[in-house]
Design an enzyme around this catalytic site. Structure first.
Site, PDB file in Angstrom:
ATOM      1  N   GLU A 289       0.593  -1.267   0.048  1.00 38.21           N
ATOM      2  CA  GLU A 289       0.104  -0.084  -0.006  1.00 38.21           C
ATOM      3  C   GLU A 289       0.718   1.181  -0.111  1.00 38.21           C
ATOM      4  OE1 GLU A 289      -2.111  -2.857   2.375  1.00 38.21           O
ATOM      5  OE2 GLU A 289      -0.204  -2.398   2.236  1.00 38.21           O
ATOM      6  N   ASP A 332      28.687  14.017 -25.880  1.00 38.98           N
ATOM      7  CA  ASP A 332      29.487  14.439 -27.079  1.00 38.98           C
ATOM      8  C   ASP A 332      30.773  14.677 -26.617  1.00 38.98           C
ATOM      9  OD1 ASP A 332      30.319  15.612 -29.428  1.00 38.98           O
ATOM     10  OD2 ASP A 332      28.860  17.373 -29.477  1.00 38.98           O
TER      11      ASP A 332
END
Length: 836
Positions: A289, A332
């Site tokens: 729960e 990059d």
């Protein structure tokens, strides 16, 4: 669009825009601003609070909770319904507030263009134009701009005049080197991005100066076109996929449990619908729960800590878990592994030997070119030469200079020599300089081969030549030069990149470099940083996705190539993070499990990312991955403990319900036990996983996870059934089970003590390294055990149908718990040997 407005000759463009070299008047500009609107990109609409909360309901565990709450309300189990629906509401509010805070923080980072631009405007048509600073938002088509080094191009423009102009347009094309731009009188190549008279919004002026006319603003720019493209539906991340897999297994169990309980009790015990509340309570007991609360709290705490200590903003909370699961990071080269500036590597004479005199001549040429050619600032290579050579200008008296020209590909400086003589210094591309030197064909080929060798080693090459000429004979087209040598440059490494790469490797993250640069340049930078580039691949190899996925460096990448590599890696089963900052990176950012962008990235890249970094720095990514694994470790600990304990209890309850003449536990007692366990497990959101949990990617693999839960759940069920045997035979014989209150109380206490043991032994924490158990989980387990011992004899226990236990009970079940702890420890050690 800019390509439509800028087509044709310069005169045709100005006529179409109803403008001229003198620019617009203030009245004309105001009228056009009303017609065209402000020069801004469309704002991204943020969801409202109700929409955020409704979106949170799509979480699978939240949906399970909601279903259970509605079922509880349908059978008039109002206490259960209120508790479960309250948890659903808390989960939705926590998640919505976390996303709202992230959006609010990101709003402060929206940096599209510079604040002002220099334009030529006139108060009236008869007055001469005057340069003035106006807000970028007030630019209109037809405005005439002046651009200089460092200026951000604030709109799509057509060049009218340019001198030595180069622009950084990595945000559009991914090229790390500046691109030459020229003003041409003829028609412009439609939509061209380089070597054309067009400059696009989002570019930055690197060198030179220019005057340009604005051809498109706001929604009409190429930049805005990227925003108008429909966003591809993002695939589910690693966290969403794993949670969905586990959730649907739980949903099936939850749906099957009540019918099985009802049928079994009806067939074997003759009980009917009176067992329905018990069946619903068992289904509630199977479901974790508190998972939405634990997940949201853990991720929100991690995101808040990252923002506060490292300036990292997590826009989408599940992305923090996905960061923890990242095992491949694509980056990059420029700005990440290297700085966006070159440094001098070597100065070589014609024979390839080191010669500092070559560097001195190149620096002298750069100094006087800067002084005499009216350049506003040195370009990157000139800066590197002057920094490496030190002061050189005082030794000579400069006479004239011609800056670097992209057509001739060399620059010229003329220095005063002896009486009636001048010294000419020429620097530029090796082919252009060697062609003007007095060398034979064989020597020329040897010099070009020397330059090619250095270029193949990943270095940029500048050739240097000089000549002694009579006054008036030293023009820019001078020939008969003496070749002095070569100066080579390498990219300056990012100061923290090497350490950050080692840290990522220690965390089990493989770094892949996707760059538009030359393969040799990328490979050299990787080797200098300690990253083995292996066999460098190029876009030509991308037809084989497996080969591209195996490569460490993929060079000459287009935006589509980057997205294809990311997709291939994900298809191979990796969780992929991608770091990008330009429009060309948007496709790959959306294709990755986690898209990361620095704060300085273009707006469309930031909005396409999941995580925004203060700087383009791998160190910050390492901190973010650690935070993601920290949160993921807490979530995984909660799931292991909860599901294994819940499964064991459910199996034991089902078995006891069939063996006993009464229900093994009343529905109210089941719910009270669940609430106590749930409250204790909130401590997992504040736990500190050990170093072992942070060394590898945090991935919830449904199959292996469910095998773990099943194995340890059945072990828990054995402990529960052993408790039944103690109650039945060790105290007062078989008749002991006739006392329902004693049985219920004994099993209630044993369950909470067992769950406290599981919390301590199955968590992922510093206990793995032999240290002390962290405070939150230890205190919570102690509190849970205290509740199990003190609640039955209390007035609240009486209200729940519990009673005080005989004193003898506390000894023999303690033996069962001790044996269970030993078995649990042995099973955990065996599991970790098989799953290191």
């Amino acid at each position: 669009m800019a390509s439509e407005t800028a087509g044709g000759t310069t005169l045709e463009v100005l006529r179409r825009l109803e403008s001229g070299p003198r620019g617009l008047t203030e009245t004309e500009a105001a009228a056009r601003l009303t017609t065209h609107g402000e020069n801004t990109l469309p704002e991204r609409r943020t969801p409202s609070w109700p929409r955020r909360c409704a979106h949170a309901l799509r979480d699978p565990f939240t949906a399970v909770l909601l279903c259970l709450g509605l079922v509880s309300a349908a059978v008039a189990s109002w206490g259960t319904a209120v508790v479960i629906l309250a948890l659903v509401a808390v989960s939705c509010v926590l998640r919505a507030s976390g996303e709202h805070r992230a959006d609010r923080s990101l709003a402060a980072l929206r940096e599209l263009v510079a604040g002002t631009a220099t334009v030529l405007r006139r108060d009236t048509d008869r007055e001469p134009p005057r340069p003035r600073e106006v807000p970028v938002t007030d630019l209109v088509p037809g405005d005439v701009l002046r651009l200089g080094p460092g200026d951000l191009v604030p709109a799509d423009v057509r060049l009218l005049r340019a001198r030595g102009l180069t622009v950084h347009q990595a945000a559009l094309t991914g090229e790390s080197a500046p691109v030459d731009k020229r003003a041409v009188e003829g028609p412009a190549p439609s939509g061209a991005a380089d070597d054309s008279p067009l400059c696009f919004q989002g570019s930055t002026v690197a060198t030179g100066s220019a005057t340009a006319v604005v051809v498109a603003t706001g929604r009409g720019t190429r930049f805005a076109a990227a925003h108008r493209q429909p966003a591809a539906r993002r695939e589910s991340g690693a966290f969403d996929r794993s949670v969905h897999g586990i959730s649907w297994v739980l949903i099936r169990f939850m749906l099957l449990t009540p019918p099985l309980v009802l049928m079994a009790n009806a067939a074997l015990r003759g009980r009917g619908l009176e067992t329905l509340p018990f069946a619903v309570a068992v289904a509630v007991g199977l479901t974790p729960e508190m998972l939405p609360v634990i997940v949201t709290t853990s991720l929100a705490r991690g995101a808040a800590l990252l923002a506060r200590t490292h300036g990292v903003i997590v826009k989408r909370l599940p992305a923090l878990h996905d960061l923890g699961a990242v095992d491949v990071l694509c980056v990059d080269k420029t700005g990440t592994l290297t700085q966006d500036r070159p440094v001098v590597e070597r100065a070589l004479d014609p024979a390839g030997r080191d010669d500092p005199e070559v560097l001195r001549w190149a620096a002298v040429g750069a100094w006087w070119t800067l002084q005499l050619a009216e350049l506003p600032a040195p370009d990157a290579l000139d800066e590197a030469l002057l920094e490496a050579a030190g002061p050189v200008g005082e030794e000579y008296d400069g006479v004239d200079a011609e800056p670097f020209d992209p057509v001739r590909r060399f620059s010229t400086a003329v220095l005063r020599g002896s009486l009636g003589r001048h010294t000419v210094v020429v620097t530029g591309a090796a082919e252009a300089v060697v062609e003007r030197c007095t060398t034979g064909p064989g020597e020329r080929d040897r010099l070009l081969a020397l330059a090619a060798r250095e270029a193949d080693a990943g270095l940029r090459v500048l050739a240097v030549a000089t000549a002694d000429r009579p006054v008036g004979a030293a023009g820019p087209g001078t020939r008969g030069l003496t070749f002095r040598g070569l100066v080579t440059f390498r990219d300056a490494l990012a100061p923290t990149a090497a350490e950050a790469l080692r840290g990522l490797a220690d965390r089990g993250v493989t770094v892949k470099v996707l760059t538009g640069d030359h393969p040799a340049t990328a490979a050299r930078a990787c080797r200098e940083l300690g990253l083995d580039p292996g066999e460098v691949r190029t876009a030509a190899h991308l037809a084989d996705p497996e080969a591209a996925g195996e490569a460490t460096v993929v060079a000459r990448c287009t935006p589509q190539d980057k997205a294809r590599v990311v997709a291939a890696l994900r298809a191979a089963g990796h969780t992929v993070g991608f770091l990008g900052d330009g429009v060309n990176d948007v496709a790959a950012l959306r294709a990755a499990d986690v898209g990361l962008a620095p704060r300085s990235a273009v707006g469309v890249a930031r909005e396409s990312s999941d995580v925004v970094l203060a700087e383009k720095d791998l160190t910050a990514i390492g901190h973010a991955i650690t935070a993601g694994r920290h949160a993921s470790g807490n979530i995984a600990s909660y799931l292991r403990v909860t599901l294994s304990s819940n499964l064991g209890n459910v199996v034991a309850m089902l078995a006891a319900g069939l063996l006993l003449p009464f229900l093994p536990m009343l529905p109210a007692q089941v719910l009270a036990q669940n609430l106590c366990f749930d409250a204790a497990q909130l401590a997992f959101a504040h736990d500190r996983p050990g170093a072992a949990a942070l060394r590898g990617p945090a991935v919830l693999r449904p199959r292996s996870f469910l095998r773990f839960v099943t194995g340890f759940g059945l072990l828990n069920a054995v402990a529960d059934l052993a408790t039944f045997a103690v109650l039945a035979f060790a105290l007062d014989g078989p008749d002991a089970v006739d006392d329902e209150a004693v049985f219920h109380s004994a099993w209630f206490t044993e369950n909470l003590l067992t769950q406290a043991l599981v919390m301590l032994l199955l968590r992922t924490g510093r206990r793995d390294e032999g240290g002390r158990v962290p405070g939150p989980v230890g205190l919570a387990a102690a509190g849970l055990a205290a509740v199990g011992l003190l609640l039955p004899p209390s007035p609240l226990g009486t209200a729940l149908g519990l009673t005080a236990l005989p004193a003898a009970y506390y000894l023999l079940p303690a033996v069962v718990l001790g044996l269970y702890a030993l078995a649990l420890t042995a099973a955990r050690a065996r599991y970790r040997r098989r799953h290191p």
